[in-house]
Motif scaffolding. Structure first.
Motif, short mmCIF file in Angstrom:
data_model
loop_
_atom_site.label_atom_id
_atom_site.label_comp_id
_atom_site.label_asym_id
_atom_site.label_seq_id
_atom_site.Cartn_x
_atom_site.Cartn_y
_atom_site.Cartn_z
N ASN A 50 0.86 -1.19 0.00
CA ASN A 50 0.00 0.00 0.00
C ASN A 50 0.90 1.24 0.00
O ASN A 50 1.59 1.50 0.99
CB ASN A 50 -0.91 -0.01 1.23
N PRO A 51 0.91 2.02 -1.09
CA PRO A 51 1.79 3.19 -1.15
C PRO A 51 1.56 4.18 -0.01
O PRO A 51 2.48 4.89 0.40
CB PRO A 51 1.45 3.83 -2.50
N ALA A 52 0.34 4.22 0.52
CA ALA A 52 0.03 5.15 1.60
C ALA A 52 0.83 4.83 2.86
O ALA A 52 1.05 5.71 3.71
CB ALA A 52 -1.46 5.14 1.90
N ASN A 53 1.26 3.59 2.99
CA ASN A 53 2.02 3.18 4.18
C ASN A 53 3.53 3.30 3.99
O ASN A 53 4.28 3.07 4.95
CB ASN A 53 1.73 1.71 4.53
N SER A 54 3.97 3.59 2.76
CA SER A 54 5.33 3.22 2.39
C SER A 54 6.31 4.36 2.21
O SER A 54 7.37 4.16 1.61
CB SER A 54 5.27 2.39 1.08
N ASP A 55 6.02 5.54 2.73
CA ASP A 55 6.93 6.68 2.54
C ASP A 55 8.35 6.36 2.99
O ASP A 55 9.33 6.71 2.33
CB ASP A 55 6.41 7.91 3.29
#
Length: 444
Positions: A50-55
């Motif tokens: 999930n890109p939202a979790n992956s900064d």
């Protein structure tokens, strides 16, 4: 409706940060066991989808941690789990691709591809494939320094051997997945750096061998078949590596099935590589091989019982596609293939497919039409040079009145033909469809 970020999302992001902190610290402390490291990386892999979790994964520090685990840690299970996280991150965002290059892991990735391991082949081929998009990677330098061509060729050869020895037994899923990643990497390297194509010459017979052992999916131009054809499309095919008549027939059968299965909107992308490959094959085929291709693709005597393009044969359907206004690459590729199968001779070309289908291609390419061609068939056969129909069949079977749908298709065909003629600058005439519309003689 406005929706606030979920509490779970915030928790997952915090968890990703925590996992990366633990993994980064253990690179120095080395207090975790291999099983514990793998477990942390597995959790990171799931959350990182999930890109939202992956900064923090996408950041340079996160990529550095994953690269160290992926390329510098000895435990294979741990290393491959890190490579999965890395490949996911590079797929989801562009920045991690450049981070890997800037951190100096390009060469280690290429060297890792030398391993005879299908999981490594799958993961590392995908990572290098992603490096070919929107990065500063120097592909020529990568190939020269790290034996990348040899590694890819060796992996392709391994798949050819496996399939030829399998006797129809189902493959392990990772075998097929690794093959597709190798094919994608081969295509991108040769497409972006054509000067490197010669380095992959040994792949050509192996690719044809792999194709000959593939069970065709439905519809046919799916992985791995489309990936094999795309890779072959870039290759130099010689008389020595030209496929057998049996395999050439299989390729033409794939074309036939694809035209039946795909709408025109999808054919442009799906069929163009196959048509390009067939053009390359016919160019180097033996005399008997070319005659075989001509017999399968060009209109035959049965087709000439009607104006060409009106039947249900493969040649008829190809002719109709060659004037389709919705296609660009396919339209050009079909006409070019027919022209080359006609020995690149305009007289033979017109005889084979009729002037109505040949005119647009000839005018677009500024190929002069022999003056005598429109008065009589220059091949000496009793054939209408415009329609390609046998003259005897014309007298025996007068054309019935066209349906409204047929009239609309013919108007559309003429529209495209005249627009192509005007685009060449050879003639300066008004499109008759435009004229009819202006004068109120065309019902829309």
């Amino acid at each position: 409706m406005y929706s606030r970020p979920s509490q779970n999302s915030a928790q997952d992001k915090a968890k990703v940060d925590e996992l990366l902190t633990q993994l980064t610290a253990d690179l120095q402390d080395e207090k975790l066991t291999a099983a514990q490291r793998k477990n942390l990386l597995e959790q990171l892999k799931v959350l990182g989808r999930n890109p939202a979790n992956s900064d923090s994964i996408f950041a340079k520090k996160g990529i550095e941690t994953l690269c160290e685990y992926g390329f510098d840690v000895a435990e294979l299970d741990v290393s491959q789990e890190a490579l999965r996280c890395l490949a996911n991150a590079m797929l989801l965002q562009e920045a991690p691709r450049q981070h890997l290059l800037d951190l100096g892991y390009r060469d280690k990735a290429a060297q890792r591809l030398r391993n005879n391991d299908r999981d490594d082949e799958f993961l590392v081929s995908r990572i290098i494939f992603l490096l070919t998009y929107k990065t500063t990677v120097d592909l020529e330098d990568l190939v020269e320094k790290n034996e990348l061509a040899s590694s890819i060729s060796r992996n392709i050869a391994g798949h050819a051997d496996r399939l030829s020895d399998s006797a129809g037994q189902p493959a392990h899923p990772m075998d097929d997945m690794a093959l597709v990643e190798s094919l994608k990497l081969l295509f991108n390297v040769t497409a972006k750096k054509p000067e490197l194509i010669a380095r992959f010459a040994s792949c050509v017979p192996d690719l044809f061998s792999i194709l000959s052992h593939q069970k065709l999916p439905v519809p046919s131009l799916q992985v791995p078949v489309n990936s094999i054809i795309s890779a072959l499309m870039n290759m130099h095919i010689t008389k020595e590596t030209c496929p057998t008549e049996t395999l050439t027939k299989q390729l033409i059968n794939i074309l036939d099935l694809s035209i039946e299965a795909y709408p025109e909107t999808q054919l442009e992308l799906a069929a163009t590589p196959l048509l390009t490959l067939l053009r390359k094959i016919q160019a180097v085929a033996s005399q008997d091989g070319r005659k075989h291709i001509q017999s399968l693709l060009l209109p035959n005597e049965q087709d000439r019982a009607k104006p060409l393009g009106q039947g249900d044969s493969l040649s008829s359907r190809l002719l109709r596609l060659s004037i389709s206004p919705s296609l660009n690459e396919v339209r050009e590729s079909i006409s070019a293939l027919f022209f080359e199968l006609s020995d690149s001779d305009p007289t033979t070309f017109i005889h084979n497919i009729g002037y109505g289908y040949a005119a647009g291609f000839l005018s677009t390419h500024q190929i002069e039409v022999p003056e005598t061609m429109m008065r009589t068939d220059a091949q000496g056969a009793a054939v209408n040079p415009v329609t390609g129909q046998r003259l005897a069949a014309e007298s025996e079977n007068p054309e019935p009145e066209m349906t409204d749908e047929e009239k609309e298709c013919e108007a559309e065909r003429l529209f495209v033909l005249f627009e192509r003629l005007k685009a060449t600058g050879v003639v300066n005439v008004e499109n008759p469809v435009h004229q009819a519309m202006r004068e109120g003689r065309f019902d829309n």
